[in-house]
Every structure is written in structure tokens, then in C-alpha cells.
Scaffold this active site. Structure first.
Site, PDB file in Angstrom:
ATOM      1  N   CYS A  40       0.852  -1.198   0.000  1.00 33.60           N
ATOM      2  CA  CYS A  40       0.000   0.000   0.000  1.00 33.60           C
ATOM      3  C   CYS A  40       0.886   1.246   0.000  1.00 33.60           C
ATOM      4  O   CYS A  40       1.980   1.233   0.552  1.00 33.60           O
ATOM      5  CB  CYS A  40      -0.892  -0.027   1.243  1.00 33.60           C
ATOM      6  N   SER A  42       0.584   3.783   1.729  1.00 33.73           N
ATOM      7  CA  SER A  42       0.829   4.287   3.100  1.00 33.73           C
ATOM      8  C   SER A  42       2.149   3.747   3.650  1.00 33.73           C
ATOM      9  O   SER A  42       2.829   4.447   4.415  1.00 33.73           O
ATOM     10  CB  SER A  42      -0.313   3.891   4.035  1.00 33.73           C
ATOM     11  N   HIS A  45       4.900   5.888   2.069  1.00 31.33           N
ATOM     12  CA  HIS A  45       5.051   7.229   2.644  1.00 31.33           C
ATOM     13  C   HIS A  45       6.082   7.224   3.781  1.00 31.33           C
ATOM     14  O   HIS A  45       6.834   8.174   3.944  1.00 31.33           O
ATOM     15  CB  HIS A  45       3.721   7.753   3.182  1.00 31.33           C
ATOM     16  N   HIS A  61       0.603  -3.200   6.814  1.00 31.85           N
ATOM     17  CA  HIS A  61      -0.624  -3.000   7.615  1.00 31.85           C
ATOM     18  C   HIS A  61      -1.837  -3.578   6.901  1.00 31.85           C
ATOM     19  O   HIS A  61      -2.935  -3.509   7.411  1.00 31.85           O
ATOM     20  CB  HIS A  61      -0.831  -1.499   7.857  1.00 31.85           C
ATOM     21  N   CYS A 166      -7.011  -3.321   4.137  1.00 32.56           N
ATOM     22  CA  CYS A 166      -6.842  -1.857   3.973  1.00 32.56           C
ATOM     23  C   CYS A 166      -7.576  -1.326   2.751  1.00 32.56           C
ATOM     24  O   CYS A 166      -8.603  -0.687   2.888  1.00 32.56           O
ATOM     25  CB  CYS A 166      -5.380  -1.431   3.935  1.00 32.56           C
TER      26      CYS A 166
HETATM   27  N1  LIG Z   1      -7.236   7.326   4.658  1.00 30.72           N
HETATM   28  C1  LIG Z   1      -6.814   6.098   4.847  1.00 30.72           C
HETATM   29  O1  LIG Z   1      -7.171   5.445   5.814  1.00 30.72           O
HETATM   30  C2  LIG Z   1      -5.898   5.474   3.847  1.00 30.72           C
HETATM   31  C3  LIG Z   1      -5.807   4.072   3.745  1.00 30.72           C
HETATM   32  C4  LIG Z   1      -5.001   3.536   2.750  1.00 30.72           C
HETATM   33  C5  LIG Z   1      -4.284   4.346   1.912  1.00 30.72           C
HETATM   34  N2  LIG Z   1      -4.377   5.706   2.074  1.00 30.72           N
HETATM   35  C6  LIG Z   1      -3.665   6.614   1.191  1.00 30.72           C
HETATM   36  O2  LIG Z   1      -4.365   6.628  -0.050  1.00 30.72           O
HETATM   37  C7  LIG Z   1      -3.465   7.014  -1.091  1.00 30.72           C
HETATM   38  C8  LIG Z   1      -3.558   6.018  -2.232  1.00 30.72           C
HETATM   39  O3  LIG Z   1      -3.007   4.775  -1.835  1.00 30.72           O
HETATM   40  P1  LIG Z   1      -2.890   3.573  -2.890  1.00 30.72           P
HETATM   41  O4  LIG Z   1      -2.290   2.441  -2.161  1.00 30.72           O
HETATM   42  O5  LIG Z   1      -4.163   3.441  -3.621  1.00 30.72           O
HETATM   43  O6  LIG Z   1      -1.790   4.182  -3.897  1.00 30.72           O
HETATM   44  P2  LIG Z   1      -1.498   3.739  -5.404  1.00 30.72           P
HETATM   45  O7  LIG Z   1      -0.090   4.107  -5.645  1.00 30.72           O
HETATM   46  O8  LIG Z   1      -1.953   2.331  -5.630  1.00 30.72           O
HETATM   47  O9  LIG Z   1      -2.461   4.685  -6.260  1.00 30.72           O
HETATM   48  C9  LIG Z   1      -2.238   6.068  -6.410  1.00 30.72           C
HETATM   49  C10 LIG Z   1      -2.786   6.477  -7.800  1.00 30.72           C
HETATM   50  O10 LIG Z   1      -2.717   7.910  -7.871  1.00 30.72           O
HETATM   51  C11 LIG Z   1      -2.297   8.225  -9.197  1.00 30.72           C
HETATM   52  N3  LIG Z   1      -1.761   9.594  -9.222  1.00 30.72           N
HETATM   53  C12 LIG Z   1      -0.501  10.019  -8.959  1.00 30.72           C
HETATM   54  N4  LIG Z   1      -0.419  11.356  -9.092  1.00 30.72           N
HETATM   55  C13 LIG Z   1      -1.648  11.791  -9.465  1.00 30.72           C
HETATM   56  C14 LIG Z   1      -2.199  13.062  -9.788  1.00 30.72           C
HETATM   57  N5  LIG Z   1      -1.469  14.185  -9.723  1.00 30.72           N
HETATM   58  N6  LIG Z   1      -3.488  13.135 -10.152  1.00 30.72           N
HETATM   59  C15 LIG Z   1      -4.263  12.001 -10.215  1.00 30.72           C
HETATM   60  N7  LIG Z   1      -3.797  10.766  -9.920  1.00 30.72           N
HETATM   61  C16 LIG Z   1      -2.510  10.658  -9.548  1.00 30.72           C
HETATM   62  C17 LIG Z   1      -1.290   7.150  -9.540  1.00 30.72           C
HETATM   63  O11 LIG Z   1      -1.073   7.063 -10.935  1.00 30.72           O
HETATM   64  C18 LIG Z   1      -1.971   5.912  -8.967  1.00 30.72           C
HETATM   65  O12 LIG Z   1      -2.836   5.300  -9.904  1.00 30.72           O
HETATM   66  C19 LIG Z   1      -2.084   7.082  -0.417  1.00 30.72           C
HETATM   67  O13 LIG Z   1      -1.794   8.419  -0.043  1.00 30.72           O
HETATM   68  C20 LIG Z   1      -2.265   6.228   0.814  1.00 30.72           C
HETATM   69  O14 LIG Z   1      -1.354   6.543   1.832  1.00 30.72           O
HETATM   70  C21 LIG Z   1      -5.177   6.270   2.999  1.00 30.72           C
HETATM   71 ZN   LIG Z   2      -3.048   0.852   3.354  1.00 31.89          ZN
END
Ligand SMILES: NC(=O)c1ccc[n+]([C@@H]2O[C@H](COP(=O)([O-])OP(=O)(O)OC[C@H]3O[C@@H](n4cnc5c(N)ncnc54)[C@H](O)[C@@H]3O)[C@@H](O)[C@H]2O)c1
Ligand SMILES: [Zn+2]
Ligand SMILES: [Zn+2]
Length: 366
Positions: A40, A42, A45, A61, A166
């Protein structure tokens, strides 16, 4: 006992695979053999230094495993149970748990670098190791709070179970619990990776009729059509605001979701949503980024901006529901899993996450 784990010592350095010490489970804790752990953003990060964590740390996680042993006072879980991890261990007693907001439990957050009692089960050379989300599943074994374990039917594969831990729950519950998307609405999702795809699926389940996927990666946009996106916009070559306006009769979508994690994409989510619309921020932006939001427009246009952690879920209710939705084929999790790894190759898995490969990677060999 010893367990092989991926340890983060320094941001911007690879994870180090090595044997670390794992203590026995204490009061209301269980020892779990990890079967699957998702990759993930996260976790990334913390590896990149965009988010901070007390180091050294074992990340991971989004996981699932099989219970080997239970500690004293454990009543709900037995050895042999297959369990999905919750990366929030809610205490059930604080103000937020008592008012049905367990995803923002005070005790969980105030003990973020340790177990709920403030001590550690993972050590190296006598030094404590932070267990990410108190589940630390980039490891062969983990000792986790009993409350972090949600039993699931073993006919569901560990890979699918891990993702429910997650990305699936965060995405689906961001729609149902946080934004509360209504049937017939229009929705835009900015960032369509592991989490964003599950916002798309959640929006489809909620009955949204227009589901607009926004990403900068064409492969990601093509991939997300199978999960219910009705329209796609490539933000790196198209003007998102113009295209969104065209697609929504000049109004903007009823709901926008930010699921990448940057100030810029949060700003975009706020700008595109229609007057009176709801912006839900799911992505975790780097620590030092601050979006610029026009406060007058917020007032005059009556927009709502909300953040959501873990989709504002109650995992003990929502995860079994999500498992049922998967078993009823309402949620497609199988197609989301596009690659698997061994723990030894975990740094390659994060390179792949950052190189734009679509879908989710999962560690399945430990
Ligand atoms: N709030 C929560 O509880 C929670 C839980 C899990 C993940 N997250 C967060 O969610 C986010 C996404 O996680 P993920 O695992 O899906 O990541 P991921 O890398 O699988 O997906 C991110 C997507 O965003 C796209 N992207 C990058 N820059 C962009 C832009 N400027 N405009 C539009 N799209 C863009 C990428 O091409 C990719 O498809 C992360 O920041 C992660 O930390 C939050
Ligand atoms: Zn996650
Ligand atoms: Zn609590």
C-alpha cells in the site's frame, strides 16, 4: 522466538530483511503466521519520509494470517482461525470509540509506535521496533492485539483477505460511511490505484450513475473501467476542470474523492465538486504539504470537505459485510491482485508500486 522481517531503519533507504526477536503474546494479544501482505502507498510514505514513524519499524498494515497461539485473556480468537488485520486497534472505551468512531480511537493513536500497553513485542539487539498499525505484517510472524483480528471464512484466499484489511475497506467505506454517497449521484475519484479503485467499486454499489476516474497514468485509467468507472480523464494531458464540467452538465460532481495524497490533488477535488457538494480526502499527503483552499468559495458555494481514516469504518461490522459482498460477487477483488512477491523481494514490490504498474501487489512468500 525469531521472525524474518523487513525493517525500515532510515527513510529513503531500502527495507532490510533480517531476523528479529518476537516476544510471546501478552494480555489480549495473539501470535499470527502471516499469509499475505499487500503493498500500500501508506507503507511507501514512511519509506520515502513523506510520513514519519518512530524507527526502526516493521511496516505492513494490509494483511491476513492464521492464528498460531493466543495470549492470556483472549476470548474471541482461537488457534487455527484465519484472520484479517485491522490497522486500527480500537480500545472500545475512549470518547471516539464510545461514539461509534473507532477508526480514530484515542488509545490506538496515542500508542502509535507500540502495542496498546505502550510496550513492544518486536526487538533487534534489545532495541524496540515500531509495529506499523500494531500489525507489522512484512514479517513471517506478528504478535497483534486480539481486537486487530477479524476472523474470516477460510474459503476466501489470504490475498483477498489481506486487501480487505486496507484498500478495499478504506475505499468502500469512504463512500458508504464517510461521504454517504446517494443513489443516482455523480462521483469523481482523483487517483485510481488500490484505494481509488475501491472507491469506484463502492460508488457503484451505492448506485452512483456517473463515476469519473481521474489519474495521470493511462494504464491505471484503462484498468479501472472493469471496476465500474463510467468515464476517465487523464490529468496529465487533459484539462480536468473542463472535462468534468462537460461530463456533469456544467455543475461538477455531487461528490469528489482524493485518493492519491498531495496538496495539489486535494485542491483539485475541492475545485471540481459542485456547489453544495462533498469532498472526501482519503490520500495521505506528505507531512509538509498544505493545500490552498478559497475560504470564501467554501462559504458561498456551501462545499463540505472531510477527511476519512480507514473509510471511517467499524471494522468489526464492515469487514464481515465486505467479505459477504466479495462472496456475492458485488466486489471484484480477484482482478485487483496483479502481482505477487516473496518477502525477500519487498523492495522490488515498492519499485513496482512507484513505476505505475496497475492493480495491487501482494507478498505471499515469507
Ligand atoms: N485514509 C486512509 O485510511 C488510507 C488508507 C489507505 C491508503 N491511504 C492513502 O491513499 C493514497 C492512495 O493509496 P494507494 O495504495 O491506492 O496508492 P497507489 O499508488 O496504488 O495509487 C495512487 C494512484 O494515484 C495516481 N496519481 C498520482 N499522481 C496523481 C495526480 N497528480 N493526479 C491524479 N492521480 C494521480 C497514480 O497514478 C496511482 O494510480 C495514499 O496516499 C495512501 O497513503 C489512505
Ligand atoms: Zn493501506
Ligand atoms: Zn478508543
Amino acid at each position: 522466538m525469531k521472525t524474518k522481517a523487513a525493517v525500515l531503519y532510515q527513510p529513503q533507504n531500502p527495507l532490510v530483511i533480517e531476523e528479529v526477536d518476537l516476544d510471546d503474546p501478552k494480555q489480549e494479544e495473539v501470535l499470527v503466521k502471516i499469509q499475505a501482505a499487500g503493498i500500500c502507498r501508506s507503507d511507501w510514505h514512511f519509506m520515502s519520509g513523506e510520513s514519519s514513524i518512530s524507527l526502526p519499524a516493521v511496516l505492513g498494515h494490509e494483511g491476513a494470517g492464521i492464528v498460531e497461539r493466543v495470549g492470556p485473556g483472549v476470548t474471541r480468537i482461537q488457534p487455527g482461525d484465519t484472520v484479517i488485520f485491522s490497522f486500527v486497534s480500537s480500545c472500545g472505551k475512549c470518547y471516539f470509540c464510545s461514539t461509534n468512531r473507532p477508526s480514530i480511537c484515542d488509545l490506538h493513536m496515542s500508542t502509535s509506535s507500540s502495542m496498546l500497553d505502550g510496550t513492544h513485542r518486536l526487538h533487534i539487539n534489545g532495541q524496540p521496533i515500531t509495529p506499523m498499525g500494531k500489525v507489522a505484517c512484512f514479517s513471517q510472524y506478528s504478535v497483534v492485539p486480539e481486537i486487530a483480528c477479524i476472523p474470516y471464512e477460510s474459503k476466501v484466499s489470504p490475498m483477498v483477505a489481506a486487501l480487505i484489511g486496507c484498500s478495499v475497506t478504506t475505499g468502500v467505506c469512504s463512500v458508504s460511511n464517510a461521504a454517504r454517497v446517494e443513489s443516482g449521484s455523480s462521483v469523481a475519484i482523483i487517483g485510481c490505484g488500490g484505494v481509488g479503485i475501491n472507491i469506484i467499486q463502492g460508488a457503484k454499489i451505492a448506485g452512483a450513475t456517473k463515476i469519473i476516474a481521474v489519474d495521470i497514468n493511462n494504464d491505471a485509467l484503462e484498468f479501472c473501467a472493469q471496476f465500474g468507472a463510467t468515464h476517465t480523464i487523464n490529468a496529465s494531458i487533459e484539462n480536468v476542470k473542463t472535462r468534468i464540467s462537460e461530463l456533469t452538465g456544467g455543475l461538477g460532481p455531487d461528490y469528489s474523492f482524493e485518493s492519491y495524497g498531495s496538496a495539489e490533488t486535494v485542491e483539485l477535488a475541492c475545485e471540481i465538486v459542485r456547489k453544495g457538494g462533498v469532498v472526501t480526502v482519503v490520500g495521505i499527503a506528505p507531512n509538509d504539504e498544505r493545500p490552498t483552499i478559497d475560504p470564501v468559495a467554501l462559504v458561498r458555494q456551501e462545499k463540505t470537505i472531510k477527511g476519512t481514516y480507514y473509510g471511517s469504518s467499524n471494522v468489526h461490522i464492515n469487514i464481515p459485510q465486505i467479505v459477504d459482498k466479495y462472496l456475492n460477487s458485488e466486489l471484484n477483488i480477484d482482478s485487483l491482485i496483479t502481482r505477487t512477491y516473496s518477502l525477500d523481494d519487498i523492495n522490488i514490490a515498492f519499485q513496482d508500486l512507484n513505476s505505475g504498474l496497475v492493480g495491487r501487489g501482494v507478498v505471499i512468500e515469507f
